[in-house]
Structures are given as structure tokens and as C-alpha cells.
Design a protein around this motif. Structure first.
Motif, mmCIF file in Angstrom:
data_model
loop_
_atom_site.group_PDB
_atom_site.id
_atom_site.type_symbol
_atom_site.label_atom_id
_atom_site.label_comp_id
_atom_site.label_asym_id
_atom_site.label_seq_id
_atom_site.Cartn_x
_atom_site.Cartn_y
_atom_site.Cartn_z
ATOM 1 N N PHE A 129 1.671 -1.366 -0.169
ATOM 2 C CA PHE A 129 0.368 -0.319 -0.003
ATOM 3 C C PHE A 129 0.770 1.320 -0.018
ATOM 4 O O PHE A 129 1.662 1.097 0.599
ATOM 5 C CB PHE A 129 -0.632 0.482 1.249
ATOM 6 C CG PHE A 129 -1.676 1.168 1.769
ATOM 7 C CD1 PHE A 129 -2.667 0.750 0.178
ATOM 8 C CD2 PHE A 129 -1.605 2.442 2.398
ATOM 9 C CE1 PHE A 129 -3.888 1.983 0.817
ATOM 10 C CE2 PHE A 129 -2.807 3.161 2.187
ATOM 11 C CZ PHE A 129 -3.816 3.441 1.490
ATOM 12 N N SER A 139 1.063 12.873 7.820
ATOM 13 C CA SER A 139 -0.410 12.981 9.282
ATOM 14 C C SER A 139 -1.126 13.603 8.314
ATOM 15 O O SER A 139 -2.549 13.718 9.310
ATOM 16 C CB SER A 139 0.620 13.526 9.969
ATOM 17 O OG SER A 139 1.252 12.807 10.419
ATOM 18 N N PHE A 163 7.912 3.639 2.925
ATOM 19 C CA PHE A 163 7.800 3.042 3.914
ATOM 20 C C PHE A 163 6.721 3.039 2.961
ATOM 21 O O PHE A 163 5.417 2.263 3.725
ATOM 22 C CB PHE A 163 6.861 4.413 5.305
ATOM 23 C CG PHE A 163 7.517 3.595 6.188
ATOM 24 C CD1 PHE A 163 8.087 3.469 6.756
ATOM 25 C CD2 PHE A 163 9.177 5.085 6.273
ATOM 26 C CE1 PHE A 163 9.360 3.599 8.124
ATOM 27 C CE2 PHE A 163 10.470 5.265 6.929
ATOM 28 C CZ PHE A 163 9.940 4.362 7.774
ATOM 29 N N THR A 164 5.837 1.731 1.491
ATOM 30 C CA THR A 164 5.464 1.135 1.561
ATOM 31 C C THR A 164 5.955 0.005 1.609
ATOM 32 O O THR A 164 6.695 -1.335 1.219
ATOM 33 C CB THR A 164 5.739 0.915 -0.050
ATOM 34 O OG1 THR A 164 5.300 2.920 -0.693
ATOM 35 C CG2 THR A 164 5.288 0.170 -1.029
ATOM 36 N N SER A 165 5.674 -0.794 3.013
ATOM 37 C CA SER A 165 5.646 -1.506 3.170
ATOM 38 C C SER A 165 5.688 -3.279 2.580
ATOM 39 O O SER A 165 4.895 -3.229 2.077
ATOM 40 C CB SER A 165 5.031 -1.736 4.847
ATOM 41 O OG SER A 165 5.119 -1.136 5.710
ATOM 42 N N ILE A 376 3.268 5.522 15.313
ATOM 43 C CA ILE A 376 3.008 6.173 14.253
ATOM 44 C C ILE A 376 2.024 6.141 13.017
ATOM 45 O O ILE A 376 1.749 6.798 12.864
ATOM 46 C CB ILE A 376 5.263 6.433 13.818
ATOM 47 C CG1 ILE A 376 6.016 7.396 15.248
ATOM 48 C CG2 ILE A 376 4.887 7.908 12.873
ATOM 49 C CD1 ILE A 376 7.197 6.881 15.065
ATOM 50 N N TYR A 377 2.564 4.746 13.000
ATOM 51 C CA TYR A 377 1.746 4.476 11.760
ATOM 52 C C TYR A 377 0.153 4.535 12.268
ATOM 53 O O TYR A 377 0.144 4.273 12.868
ATOM 54 C CB TYR A 377 1.816 3.230 10.705
ATOM 55 C CG TYR A 377 2.191 2.100 11.736
ATOM 56 C CD1 TYR A 377 0.813 1.335 12.434
ATOM 57 C CD2 TYR A 377 3.561 1.241 12.305
ATOM 58 C CE1 TYR A 377 1.155 0.162 12.933
ATOM 59 C CE2 TYR A 377 3.313 0.294 12.927
ATOM 60 C CZ TYR A 377 2.598 -0.359 13.738
ATOM 61 O OH TYR A 377 2.338 -1.843 14.065
ATOM 62 N N GLU A 382 -0.527 12.210 18.592
ATOM 63 C CA GLU A 382 -0.936 13.525 18.746
ATOM 64 C C GLU A 382 -2.378 13.472 17.963
ATOM 65 O O GLU A 382 -2.585 14.143 18.417
ATOM 66 C CB GLU A 382 0.021 14.017 18.773
ATOM 67 C CG GLU A 382 1.264 14.016 19.382
ATOM 68 C CD GLU A 382 1.904 13.062 19.050
ATOM 69 O OE1 GLU A 382 2.568 12.527 18.517
ATOM 70 O OE2 GLU A 382 2.936 12.241 20.139
HETATM 71 C C1 FAD Z 1 6.832 0.962 10.360
HETATM 72 C C2 FAD Z 1 6.309 1.921 9.327
HETATM 73 C C3 FAD Z 1 5.072 1.199 8.114
HETATM 74 C C4 FAD Z 1 4.169 2.084 7.429
HETATM 75 N N1 FAD Z 1 3.837 1.239 6.677
HETATM 76 C C5 FAD Z 1 3.338 1.781 5.431
HETATM 77 C C6 FAD Z 1 2.830 1.637 4.510
HETATM 78 O O1 FAD Z 1 2.078 0.392 4.519
HETATM 79 N N2 FAD Z 1 2.329 2.354 3.505
HETATM 80 C C7 FAD Z 1 1.896 3.934 3.627
HETATM 81 O O2 FAD Z 1 1.640 3.889 3.138
HETATM 82 N N3 FAD Z 1 2.716 4.685 4.484
HETATM 83 C C8 FAD Z 1 2.999 3.334 5.550
HETATM 84 N N4 FAD Z 1 3.909 3.874 6.749
HETATM 85 C C9 FAD Z 1 3.645 5.705 6.679
HETATM 86 C C10 FAD Z 1 2.953 6.401 8.436
HETATM 87 O O3 FAD Z 1 1.283 5.711 7.894
HETATM 88 C C11 FAD Z 1 3.080 7.104 8.099
HETATM 89 O O4 FAD Z 1 4.384 7.486 8.930
HETATM 90 C C12 FAD Z 1 2.249 8.225 8.820
HETATM 91 O O5 FAD Z 1 0.676 8.792 8.329
HETATM 92 C C13 FAD Z 1 2.995 9.957 9.701
HETATM 93 O O6 FAD Z 1 3.521 9.971 8.559
HETATM 94 P P1 FAD Z 1 4.852 11.325 8.639
HETATM 95 O O7 FAD Z 1 5.959 10.113 9.000
HETATM 96 O O8 FAD Z 1 5.369 11.785 7.110
HETATM 97 O O9 FAD Z 1 5.049 12.234 9.586
HETATM 98 P P2 FAD Z 1 4.626 13.160 10.000
HETATM 99 O O10 FAD Z 1 3.347 13.657 9.130
HETATM 100 O O11 FAD Z 1 5.973 14.204 9.837
HETATM 101 O O12 FAD Z 1 4.562 13.846 11.459
HETATM 102 C C14 FAD Z 1 5.680 13.668 12.260
HETATM 103 C C15 FAD Z 1 4.880 13.409 13.649
HETATM 104 O O13 FAD Z 1 4.680 14.725 13.985
HETATM 105 C C16 FAD Z 1 2.910 14.507 15.204
HETATM 106 N N5 FAD Z 1 2.348 15.282 14.083
HETATM 107 C C17 FAD Z 1 1.695 15.400 13.069
HETATM 108 N N6 FAD Z 1 0.386 16.026 12.517
HETATM 109 C C18 FAD Z 1 0.677 16.493 14.257
HETATM 110 C C19 FAD Z 1 -0.878 17.577 14.446
HETATM 111 N N7 FAD Z 1 -1.749 17.511 14.125
HETATM 112 N N8 FAD Z 1 -0.967 17.267 15.854
HETATM 113 C C20 FAD Z 1 -0.060 17.204 16.589
HETATM 114 N N9 FAD Z 1 1.173 16.872 16.336
HETATM 115 C C21 FAD Z 1 1.354 16.112 14.874
HETATM 116 C C22 FAD Z 1 3.440 12.871 15.165
HETATM 117 O O14 FAD Z 1 4.398 13.073 16.525
HETATM 118 C C23 FAD Z 1 3.646 13.058 14.551
HETATM 119 O O15 FAD Z 1 4.674 11.825 15.020
HETATM 120 C C24 FAD Z 1 4.286 3.244 7.488
HETATM 121 C C25 FAD Z 1 5.322 3.867 9.244
HETATM 122 C C26 FAD Z 1 5.725 3.097 9.999
HETATM 123 C C27 FAD Z 1 6.538 3.847 10.537
#
Ligand code: FAD
Length: 403
Positions: A129, A139, A163-165, A376-377, A382
Motif C-alpha cells: 500500500f 499525518s 514506507f511502502t511496507s 506513528i503509523y 498526537e
Molecule cells: C513501520 C511503518 C510502516 C508503515 N507502513 C506504511 C505503508 O505500508 N504504506 C504507507 O503508505 N505508509 C506507511 N507508513 C507511513 C505512516 O503512515 C506515516 O509515517 C504516518 O502517517 C506519519 O506520517 P509522517 O511519517 O510523514 O510523519 P509527519 O506527518 O511528518 O508527523 C511527524 C510527527 O509530528 C506529529 N504530528 C503530526 N501531525 C500532528 C498534529 N496534527 N498535531 C500534533 N502533532 C502532530 C506526530 O508526533 C508525528 O509522529 C508506515 C510507517 C511506519 C513507521
């Protein structure tokens, strides 16, 4: 609310727990230290036995070879499978395939079902995905740079995902891309099925996570889509419907995650108690279990895990009775609280194991390494706290304040 476990489920849970103990947990050593190919063979052999027991793909509809369990029943089963990192794979309901199967089941056309869904449920192929982008906040996924532009009968996809797992070795990806940049924010993006052998689908690397890039299913791919051309018939659902589908994928998916985490917490708890009983720490014969601090940790964790289990089963029950939308608050609450309970349990179990806890001689450090991501995922802590807190406070507003 009724959590009475049916006779059928009691039998199934006994079978699954027995199989996990006897056949799957013993494979963990191979997973941590052995040859990935030998592990794959042993996992495949265990999968054959699961099919023979008619327990394959338990959460899928019966017509796709699954067991068609309710959310509550599947939740209980998921806890049992979550006691080992290999449980879901051996039983054919591992992420991200399980979530992809759910949305394919709901939205795929007959042709898409034949090509993508049936072999996926049968375990003949894997999927991934592809939504999150390194340059954009996952986020707030309405901020998305990947585009799918129509050209003749095709979509041409360009963008960078990470992070396309499980992209490594997957047969196809469900890609989220902007199809109409001028539409309202939540109608800009669509989901498109992209076979991974399509020219322009470039798996650049498996992203190293805490020292391990991983391989195959246990990996997180960075993928560059470069003029990646697929027929428009590969659109999943409606054009502009990507966020609606994503929401449907995430709701029940969070129950699956939470119950898997309770499985992890329970096993960490078992390992902690066994170590406390067995570890002599004094010439008098005293063990760690004789120390009050350990007794308190055991009692506190037991209470936390019981609470987390009931809270999650309740959320599953609300979904069964009223649908995922009605369970929004329950799902937000369990997503952050159960993730933290699981991490607390793993951390405490490591502490009781001392140096052994940080080695790869037990499964604990594997979980410590990989499960930190739980916060996180599928919505960072938050984000869920903000939306739940906001909705709760709205209920306290006076009519005057609302107007
Ligand atoms: C192990 C793993 C597997 C994953 N698998 C998939 C997958 O298969 N497919 C896929 O598409 N994605 C996948 N992801 C991605 C995952 O969905 C994203 O990491 C997640 O949505 C957060 O987005 P970001 O990493 O860009 O963090 P950001 O959006 O940059 O956020 C960073 C941090 O900011 C804080 N934050 C963000 N928004 C707010 C807010 N509104 N208010 C307060 N604090 C906030 C939170 O602490 C957050 O952790 C995976 C991630 C991990 C770690």
C-alpha cells in the motif's frame, strides 16, 4: 455489550493457540538468526497445515476461502496470532495484504477481483500500500505530491513514496495519487492498482529501520514512480474516492493492529513472569519474583493489558453493531492507548530480563526495535488525541458557545 465467547470460537482459539505454541513460536529462532530462505520454507510448510485445519485467512469472507469472522471474533484470534511476529503470515492475514483485501473485496471490479483479489486471498501473491511520501506529512495526506495524469486510456503516475511496507517481492501496489488537483481537498486523490513489474515502478531501496533494512515481507520500500503507465481500468473505486477508501481501510485495520499488540503485550508479560520466577538473585534462593517491585510491575501490567483488551473488544463490538463510523472515538482511543500499553509491556519485560532482554536470544528486542512505530503509523498518537479530545470537548459546549 456481550463478550460471551461462542463454543465455535473457544475451539478455534484453543486450536490456534496450540498451533502457535507448538509450530510457530519455535520458528522465531530461525527468523532472528537463520537463513531467510529456510525460514520461508518452514513458514510455507506451516501454512499448509493451517489450510488443512481450515483456519486460513480467518478474517476474509467465506466466498474467498476465509472464515468470515465478526470483528470481535477476529480480534480475539488476532491476539492469539500476535503472540509471535510470524503468526499472521502463517495464518494468511498479515498486513498490508489484509487491509488491501478488505478494500479490494469492497471496491474491485470483477476483472480486478480475478487478477488481484483471488490470488491475494489464496496467498499466491503479496501486495503493498503506497501512500506516504518522504517530502510530505503523512499525518495530513491531503498534502500529496504524487500525480496520476490521464493519457489516452492510461494513467501516468509520477512521484516518490516511502514506507511502502512489503513492496519487496510484492506483485502489485495500491497507489494513492492526485488525479484532480483542482477538486476539494478530500476528492483530489484516487487509488490505483499498479503491478510492480510495470515499467516506471522503481523500488529504490528497503529503508533501513533501526539498523535493519529487512527483506521481502519484512521491509519498508522507497518507491519512485517514473512515468509509470497503467490502464485506467486499474482505478479502484471512484476517481477522487481515495480518501474515502483509505478511511474504510484504516478503521477496522486499527482494531487488527491493537489486538495484535495485545498479543505482543501478553507474550511479553508471560516471558517477564517466567523470567521473574526462574531468575535467582540471592544465595538464599530468592528469585526476582520475590521482590516487591517486580510484583507491582506484574500487577500493574496485568491490569493494563486486561483494560486494553476489553477496550479494544468493545471498539470491535461497536463496529460489528453500528459500523466503523460510529466507532470513531473508540478507535482513536485504542490506537494511542493500546500502542503505549504494548510498548510499556515490552520495555518492562526487557528490564526484568536484564542484559538478556536486549539480546536477540529472546523475541523481546525484535519487538522493541520494530514496534516503536506503533505510535506513528495509522495516525500518530498526537493526531488521535487531538481529534478525540476535540470531539469530547465539543460535547461539553453549551448551545450558546456552539452558535
Ligand atoms: C513501520 C511503518 C510502516 C508503515 N507502513 C506504511 C505503508 O505500508 N504504506 C504507507 O503508505 N505508509 C506507511 N507508513 C507511513 C505512516 O503512515 C506515516 O509515517 C504516518 O502517517 C506519519 O506520517 P509522517 O511519517 O510523514 O510523519 P509527519 O506527518 O511528518 O508527523 C511527524 C510527527 O509530528 C506529529 N504530528 C503530526 N501531525 C500532528 C498534529 N496534527 N498535531 C500534533 N502533532 C502532530 C506526530 O508526533 C508525528 O509522529 C508506515 C510507517 C511506519 C513507521
Amino acid at each position: 455489550m456481550d463478550f460471551q465467547v461462542s463454543e465455535k470460537m473457544t475451539t478455534i482459539l484453543e486450536m490456534v493457540n496450540g498451533f502457535i505454541d507448538a509450530e510457530v513460536i519455535p520458528l522465531e529462532g530461525e527468523m532472528l538468526h537463520g537463513d531467510p530462505e529456510e525460514l520461508a520454507e518452514k513458514v510455507a510448510a506451516a501454512q499448509v497445515k493451517v489450510r488443512q485445519m481450515e483456519l486460513w485467512a480467518p478474517n476474509h469472507p467465506v466466498e474467498f476461502g476465509g472464515m468470515g469472522l465478526s470483528m470481535v471474533d477476529h480480534g480475539m484470534l488476532t491476539e492469539a496470532l500476535g503472540r509471535t511476529p510470524l503468526g499472521h503470515t502463517v495464518f494468511g492475514c498479515q498486513a498490508p495484504d489484509a487491509g488491501n483485501i478488505e478494500i479490494l473485496h469492497r471496491y474491485a471490479t470483477p476483472a480486478q477481483r480475478d487478477r488481484f483479489l483471488r490470488p491475494l486471498v489464496a496467498g499466491e501473491i503479496r501486495s503493498c500500500f503506497s501512500m506516504t511520501e518522504p517530502g510530505m506529512p503523512g499525518s495530513n495526506p491531503v498534502m500529496m505530491a504524487t500525480t496520476a495524469v490521464k493519457d489516452g486510456d492510461d494513467y501516468v503516475i509520477n512521484g516518490q513514496k516511502w514506507f511502502t511496507s512489503s513492496a519487496d517481492g510484492a506483485n502489485f501496489a495500491i497507489v494513492m495519487a492526485v488525479t484532480d488537483p483542482d477538486a476539494p481537498a478530500y476528492q483530489r486523490a484516487s487509488m490505483i492498482l499498479v503491478p510492480t513489474d510495470t515499467p516506471g515502478f522503481n523500488l529504490v531501496r528497503n529503508v533501513s529501520v533501526r539498523g535493519h533494512p529487512g527483506t521481502g515481507h519484512a521491509s519498508h520500500g522507497e518507491v519512485i514512480y517514473e512515468s509509470c503507465r497503467v490502464p485506467q481500468s486499474n482505478l479502484l473505486g471512484l476517481e477522487g474516492g481515495g480518501f474515502v477508501i483509505a478511511q474504510e481501510r484504516l478503521g477496522p485495520g486499527r482494531i487488527h493492529h491493537c489486538m495484535r499488540w495485545i498479543g505482543i503485550a501478553s507474550r511479553a508479560f508471560d516471558l517477564m513472569c517466567e523470567r521473574a520466577i526462574g531468575r535467582q538473585i540471592d544465595p538464599s534462593g530468592d528469585t526476582l519474583a520475590d521482590r516487591q517491585v517486580i510484583q507491582h510491575w506484574v500487577a500493574e501490567l496485568d491490569a493494563e493489558i486486561r483494560g486494553a483488551r476489553l477496550q479494544t473488544l468493545h471498539a470491535a463490538w461497536v463496529i460489528d453493531q453500528h459500523g466503523a463510523k460510529a466507532a470513531r472515538d473508540e478507535i482513536s482511543a485504542i490506537k494511542f492507548s493500546v500502542a503505549n500499553t504494548m510498548l510499556h509491556a515490552v520495555d518492562k519485560a526487557i528490564q526484568v530480563h536484564g542484559a538478556l532482554g536486549v539480546t536477540d536470544d529472546t523475541i523481546l528486542s525484535h519487538w522493541y526495535r520494530h514496534e516503536r512505530a506503533a505510535r506513528i503509523y495509522d495516525g500518530a498518537d498526537e493526531v488521535h488525541k487531538t481529534s478525540l479530545g476535540r470531539r469530547i470537548l465539543r460535547g461539553y459546549q453549551t448551545p450558546a458557545a456552539e452558535s
